[in-house]
Scaffold this motif. Sequence first.
Motif, PDB file in Angstrom:
ATOM      1  N   ASP A 147       0.782  -1.442  -0.127  1.00  0.00           N
ATOM      2  CA  ASP A 147      -0.101   0.326  -0.488  1.00  0.00           C
ATOM      3  C   ASP A 147       0.807   0.702   0.047  1.00  0.00           C
ATOM      4  O   ASP A 147       2.228   1.542   0.541  1.00  0.00           O
ATOM      5  CB  ASP A 147      -1.048   0.187   1.292  1.00  0.00           C
ATOM      6  CG  ASP A 147      -1.955   1.009   1.190  1.00  0.00           C
ATOM      7  OD1 ASP A 147      -2.514   1.602   0.373  1.00  0.00           O
ATOM      8  OD2 ASP A 147      -2.638   1.430   2.427  1.00  0.00           O
ATOM      9  N   ALA A 148       0.283   2.168  -1.047  1.00  0.00           N
ATOM     10  CA  ALA A 148       0.901   3.881  -1.028  1.00  0.00           C
ATOM     11  C   ALA A 148       1.558   4.120   1.012  1.00  0.00           C
ATOM     12  O   ALA A 148       1.891   4.295   0.528  1.00  0.00           O
ATOM     13  CB  ALA A 148       0.579   4.710  -1.990  1.00  0.00           C
ATOM     14  N   LYS A 154       7.146   3.589   5.245  1.00  0.00           N
ATOM     15  CA  LYS A 154       8.942   2.677   5.478  1.00  0.00           C
ATOM     16  C   LYS A 154       9.941   3.761   4.789  1.00  0.00           C
ATOM     17  O   LYS A 154      11.519   3.750   5.850  1.00  0.00           O
ATOM     18  CB  LYS A 154       8.658   1.480   4.743  1.00  0.00           C
ATOM     19  CG  LYS A 154       8.006   0.513   4.955  1.00  0.00           C
ATOM     20  CD  LYS A 154       8.169  -0.965   4.593  1.00  0.00           C
ATOM     21  CE  LYS A 154       6.897  -1.710   5.356  1.00  0.00           C
ATOM     22  NZ  LYS A 154       7.069  -3.336   4.274  1.00  0.00           N
ATOM     23  N   ARG A 155       9.512   4.709   3.800  1.00  0.00           N
ATOM     24  CA  ARG A 155      10.399   5.541   3.061  1.00  0.00           C
ATOM     25  C   ARG A 155      11.076   6.223   4.222  1.00  0.00           C
ATOM     26  O   ARG A 155      12.026   6.583   5.042  1.00  0.00           O
ATOM     27  CB  ARG A 155      10.237   6.078   2.563  1.00  0.00           C
ATOM     28  CG  ARG A 155      11.208   7.226   1.498  1.00  0.00           C
ATOM     29  CD  ARG A 155      10.308   7.938   0.385  1.00  0.00           C
ATOM     30  NE  ARG A 155       9.298   9.021   1.088  1.00  0.00           N
ATOM     31  CZ  ARG A 155      10.007  10.376   1.800  1.00  0.00           C
ATOM     32  NH1 ARG A 155      11.295  10.312   2.065  1.00  0.00           N
ATOM     33  NH2 ARG A 155       9.845  11.133   1.865  1.00  0.00           N
ATOM     34  N   LEU A 160      14.596   8.449   8.273  1.00  0.00           N
ATOM     35  CA  LEU A 160      14.986   8.949  10.102  1.00  0.00           C
ATOM     36  C   LEU A 160      16.458   8.021  10.309  1.00  0.00           C
ATOM     37  O   LEU A 160      16.998   8.804  11.142  1.00  0.00           O
ATOM     38  CB  LEU A 160      14.302   9.098  10.840  1.00  0.00           C
ATOM     39  CG  LEU A 160      12.434   9.621  10.820  1.00  0.00           C
ATOM     40  CD1 LEU A 160      11.244   9.182  11.917  1.00  0.00           C
ATOM     41  CD2 LEU A 160      13.267  11.074  11.075  1.00  0.00           C
ATOM     42  N   ALA A 161      16.466   6.668   9.641  1.00  0.00           N
ATOM     43  CA  ALA A 161      17.883   6.021  10.467  1.00  0.00           C
ATOM     44  C   ALA A 161      18.662   6.272   9.689  1.00  0.00           C
ATOM     45  O   ALA A 161      19.853   6.232  10.148  1.00  0.00           O
ATOM     46  CB  ALA A 161      17.230   4.979   9.753  1.00  0.00           C
TER      47      ALA A 161
END
Length: 181
Positions: A147-148, A154-155, A160-161
């Motif tokens: 799902d978008a 996740k992006r 952030l990571a």
Amino acid sequence: QAPRGLSADEKKSKMLEIFRETKEFYQLKELEKLGPKMKGIVSQSVKEVLQELVDDNLVQMDKIGAGNFYWAFPAQEGAALMAKIDEVKKDIDRLTARGKEIEGLMEQERQTRPASEERTKALQQYRQLRHEKDKLQREKAALLQCDAAQVEHKRRGAVLAHEAAERWTGTTPSFGSNDHS
């Protein structure tokens, strides 16, 4: 290795042994003293074990005056077992009758729906459609993972990571720029 405590069944068995060996009646306070001394039953669990034995009809209890008295005679255990056997036999008879009743109902249903080529095809189609529905539901669940909104989430997590890694390492790599100053 530390000694382990008695299981619930062991406690019940040992408590019954007190009654069988002594052939006496007791009050709770007496059993709370005898349990640890004679059979290694922790005094705090005596009341609970005793209640289970009363509930199972293995120990009898009667209130006399202000006190509750407990006892178990060998003949009572046999009578309790015979009562349990009678109860199980009644259950078997009841369930057997219910089984025969259900078999009769199934036979009636079979006769109202005689096997035919049309019925066989319809059932086969039903099974096929049900299988296809299950397959489509699995595909839908897999697509929902892509799902978008999920991808965007996740992006953002990756960004952030990456920023956190930069803070910890003290480096500032440039993405896609040719500026190497």
